[in-house]
Every structure is written in C-alpha cells, then in structure tokens.
Design an enzyme around this catalytic site. Structure first.
Site, PDB file in Angstrom:
ATOM      1  N   ASN A 171      -5.136   3.668  -1.325  1.00 21.10           N
ATOM      2  CA  ASN A 171      -4.030   3.071  -2.072  1.00 21.10           C
ATOM      3  C   ASN A 171      -3.945   3.696  -3.469  1.00 21.10           C
ATOM      4  OD1 ASN A 171      -3.213   1.221  -0.088  1.00 21.10           O
ATOM      5  ND2 ASN A 171      -4.881  -0.176  -0.652  1.00 21.10           N
ATOM      6  N   CYS A 193      -2.273   1.496   7.493  1.00 16.71           N
ATOM      7  CA  CYS A 193      -2.619   0.253   6.811  1.00 16.71           C
ATOM      8  C   CYS A 193      -2.670  -0.864   7.841  1.00 16.71           C
ATOM      9  CB  CYS A 193      -1.579  -0.059   5.735  1.00 16.71           C
ATOM     10  SG  CYS A 193      -1.873  -1.615   4.856  1.00 16.71           S
ATOM     11  N   HIS A 194      -3.614  -1.798   7.677  1.00 13.24           N
ATOM     12  CA  HIS A 194      -3.767  -2.857   8.672  1.00 13.24           C
ATOM     13  C   HIS A 194      -3.101  -4.169   8.279  1.00 13.24           C
ATOM     14  CE1 HIS A 194      -7.906  -3.218   6.509  1.00 13.24           C
ATOM     15  NE2 HIS A 194      -6.973  -3.779   5.796  1.00 13.24           N
ATOM     16  N   HIS A 230       2.591  -2.678   1.988  1.00 15.32           N
ATOM     17  CA  HIS A 230       2.239  -3.935   1.338  1.00 15.32           C
ATOM     18  C   HIS A 230       3.457  -4.769   0.963  1.00 15.32           C
ATOM     19  CE1 HIS A 230      -1.880  -2.087   0.067  1.00 15.32           C
ATOM     20  NE2 HIS A 230      -1.888  -2.514   1.328  1.00 15.32           N
TER      21      HIS A 230
END
Length: 484
Positions: A171, A193-194, A230
């Site tokens: 990130n 990304c999870h 995000h």
C-alpha cells in the site's frame, strides 16, 4: 498482457486446462524480508504440488531476507509439505529479478517510524486516521515516499524480466500499481488485495444466518466489484443466482440498527475490530454496498474520523491504531518464524485464504480464475478516467488477465470516488516531476484535510520534513513554496 474488457458475467475459460506439472518456476521476491506476506507465501507454496521452483528473496535488510530463506527451506522439510520449492536470499535485487517468471512486491523500505510520523503529526492537528496507508494526510505522504521506490522497481523489471508477471501487495495499492505502469507501460503488473474477500465472507455469513443452509464459501458469492482499492463497491451480489440485497436489508434492520458503542467501550478490543457500522451507514445513504473494512472506508470520507474528541470515533465500532503498535508489531511478528524453528511452538499448515498460488496456476494454464484485482482502467469502470488504476473483477487464463466490465459507479458514489482518483493521478504527476506544490494540491484536496489552509500547509510542512530523508533525492525542495 491481455487488456481487452470482458463481460462481468465471464467466469470460465474455453481453452483446455493444463494437467502436467510445471517445474523450474522462478519467483523474484522484492521485499523478501517481509514478516507478513512472505510467511503466507511460504505456507501456500508448500501446499502446492503442481508448481515447483525457486523463490529468490531480496530485501534492503539482508538479514530479514536470510531469515525467510531459513524459514522457507525449514517449512519445505515439514511433514505435509507437498510442494518442491527452494528459497535463497540475495543481496542484489538484480539477482532476484533476472529471468523471473513472477515478481512479488511487498515492500516497506523506510523504517516503521516513518508511518508513525504519518499517523502522529496529523493527530496533532486534530486529524485522526484509522489506518493511514492509503489516503488522508498520512496516506498521501506515504504515496510520496513510495512513488520513487516503485519507479525504480519498474525500471528494474523492464531491464531484467520484462515479461514477468508482477504481483503487488504494497500500500498505497493504487499509487503503487499506477507508478509501475507509468514508468513501464508494458509491464504485466496486477495489484491484489483481500478486502473484497472479507466482504464476500460477510455476505456468505448472511446466507448461513438467514437461509436454511450451512454458510457457503466466500467463493460462492458472485459480486460485481467496482471502485478503487480500499474504496470498492458492490452493486450486484448473488449466491447460486439469488440476489443478496434482501439479506443485506434484513441484516441492517435486525442487527446493525441495534448496534451502538460508547467512547471507551472498545478499549479492550483488537485494533482491527470491525462492527460494520461504517459499511452499513454508507450503504444506507448511497444505496451501494461498500466492499472494504470499516477502518479503510472511514478514511475516504469526512464523516467518521473528525469529532473534536477522538474517543467519539468508537461510536462507529472501530478503533484508532496507535503509532506505537505499528512499530512494535514489526518485532512481535518475528516470533511466528523463530518459535517453530526453535521448537517452542508447533508449526501447522493453514488455509490462508489468499489467491497468489491460484493466480499463478491460472496464468500457467491450469484452472481459470475470476477474482478482484487492481489494473489501469481500460473501460472496466466506465465513468472513471482511462489509465487510472481501478479495482474490478478480472479473469485469469493462460498467460493472460482480462479485466471485466463492471459498468458505471452510481452518481453520488462516483462523486466520492472520483475525488480520490484525481488526487492519486495528481500525486503520480507530481511524483514523476518532483513537484512538491502539486503534491500539496492533492494533499489539500483530501476529504480528511478539513482544517484551515494555514494549518493544512503547516501540517504538510511538518509531515514532509519528518520523512525528508526519503524524499529529498526525488522531490524538488529548492523550488517548492509549500514546504519551508
């Protein structure tokens, strides 16, 4: 790399699947001293019988890479390790990249004290951040530190392994991936990304809770993903063809509306506690379901992290992560490597839930994979700018990744997301030119920077000077008016 846009309903490959074992794969790991992603990769590769090869670990802190070399080779000797992998730590990045088939990036080049500055200094100005690694004043300065590093990595990939598949976990995800493509447009890079995984798991929990069935795997939840890392959104979600929005509405009415927290009531909870109040508040106000954890979502908008008293933030079911934790956890994470090898703790293989091995499988011609990832926009989010990095679903097949069209973001959600897209694009332009005043423009335009102009400028000045050793070789301090 395949860059055409597929339908959001695409989910299977028509080509025949590979069945033979693939040997002699080289993975070059930049940031190979990682305490998190490397541990997971070692676990997952040891459980993979169909691909074998070598993982070459490079880290600026060679001792960290050496630790992971010892641990990786130790894990390969455990009962239950069906994979055939060798780990080697190297002191030169070129050796890790030369001829690599896959490149993994999970880097943190400066010491963790830099992130501590990026959390603590905004707090002195009354701006609180629950994570501080993607947006907000801390995320912006982190991006400024990261852009030069990722330009250098992209140039090295271009020189040593231009055809490799590059998988980024670092990130700020969007800025990292965008930098890779800006420096080397022909790079085969993806950002993983999870956060969306966790949203799928939540929706699977709703199926188990409100339907007469066992909780399904998150992979049974089909979701149309759109947005940026995000700050991703889902406007369609289904399980076995059933629309899940009625279950979301039911959960909102029966569970979420009754949840409330008082300042201080979460003090004993994990810093990563997530009670979904931010998620459901945004869903109720904007009609589209957010697909990231509350701690991330709260930083993209001005409504949850800006009370006069920071303890009031707990009313939204989240905690602030103190900078001391960011520093201390770097050391705490080492025990999971050392304790098993020292016989102080039993090592057990685990299901990580991560998809890197599945991605490699798909790209090597085994089973196709549909999942979410970060790629430059080629139209997959139709009302966001071209080339800006967006997060949507994509289809992995033999040496190819096809981003899937997700449609438009709804108008008001688009208003929220597009501010950050433009800020990220401005940071890329600023980072490639070294223009601190242009970077300040993006900083000032962040929704969390809701203080008077003079204070915002002073905060930017304090932040930049706190991490100046990691900026001054790449940013033009001499001609900047925004920094003293």
């Amino acid at each position: 790399m395949e860059s055409e846009i597929g339908s959001k309903t695409d989910g299977s490959a028509t080509a025949s699947k590979r069945s033979d074992q693939v040997e002699n794969i080289k993975i070059g790991y930049v940031g190979g001293g990682s305490r998190g992603w490397a541990y997971t990769l070692i676990n997952d590769l040891a459980q993979c019988p169909t691909i074998s090869g070598k993982v070459v670990l490079y880290d600026r802190v060679f001792d960290s890479a050496k630790r992971n070399e010892r641990f990786g080779n130790w894990v390969q000797e455990r009962e239950g390790a069906v994979g055939d992998w060798e780990y080697e730590a190297v002191e030169e990045r070129d050796r890790a990249l030369d001829g690599a088939d896959f490149v993994i990036l999970s880097t943190q080049d400066p010491p963790p004290e830099t992130m501590a500055h990026e959390i603590d200094i905004p707090a002195e100005y009354g701006i609180h951040q629950s994570v501080g690694d993607t947006v907000g004043p801390g995320g912006t300065v982190r991006a400024m530190r990261t852009i030069p590093v990722y330009r250098d990595i992209a140039a090295a990939v271009r020189e040593h392994c231009p055809d490799a598949w590059v998988v980024n976990y670092t990130n700020p995800m969007t800025v990292c991936v965008r930098t890779l493509y800006e420096e080397f447009p022909d790079i085969n890079a993806i950002g993983c990304c999870h956060e969306v995984f966790h949203t799928q798991e939540h929706l699977a929990e709703l199926v188990g809770k409100y339907r007469d069935t066992d909780q399904p795997s998150r992979k049974e939840i089909d979701a149309n993903v759109k947005g940026i890392n995000h700050f991703t959104w889902i406007d369609e979600a289904s399980w076995r063809g059933e629309d899940l929005h009625p279950l979301i509405e039911r959960h909102l009415e029966e569970e979420i509306r009754d949840r409330s927290f008082e300042p201080g009531s979460l003090d004993g909870e994990s810093y990563f506690v997530d009670n979904e109040l931010v998620t459901y508040e945004l869903y109720e106000r904007f009609g589209t379901f957010p697909a990231a954890g509350d701690r991330h979502l709260a930083e993209f908008v001005p409504w949850f992290l800006t009370p006069d008293d920071e303890t009031e933030i707990q009313r939204w079911g989240i905690r602030l992560t103190p900078s001391e934790y960011r520093i201390d956890r770097q050391e705490d994470a080492l025990s999971k490597f050392h304790d098993p090898m020292n016989g102080e703790e039993e090592f057990e293989f685990f299901d990580s839930g991560e998809e890197l091995v599945e991605i490699m499988h798909a790209l090597l011609g085994f089973e196709a994979l549909k999942t979410n990832l970060n790629l430059p926009n080629r139209g997959q989010v139709s009302n966001l700018p071209s080339n800006a990095v967006v997060e949507t679903n994509a289809l992995f097949t033999d040496d190819s990744v096809t981003p899937l069209a997700s449609g438009e973001l709804p108008a008001q959600v688009h208003n929220l997301v597009s501010t950050h897209v433009e800020n990220q694009e401005t940071l890329i332009e600023a980072g490639f030119s070294g223009d601190l005043d242009l970077a300040f423009r993006a900083f000032l335009n962040d929704p969390l920077v809701s203080i008077p102009m003079t204070e915002a400028r002073a905060m930017f000045d304090d932040l930049v000077n706190a991490v100046r050793p990691y900026l001054e070789d790449h940013w033009d301090f001499e001609n900047a008016s925004a920094v003293r």
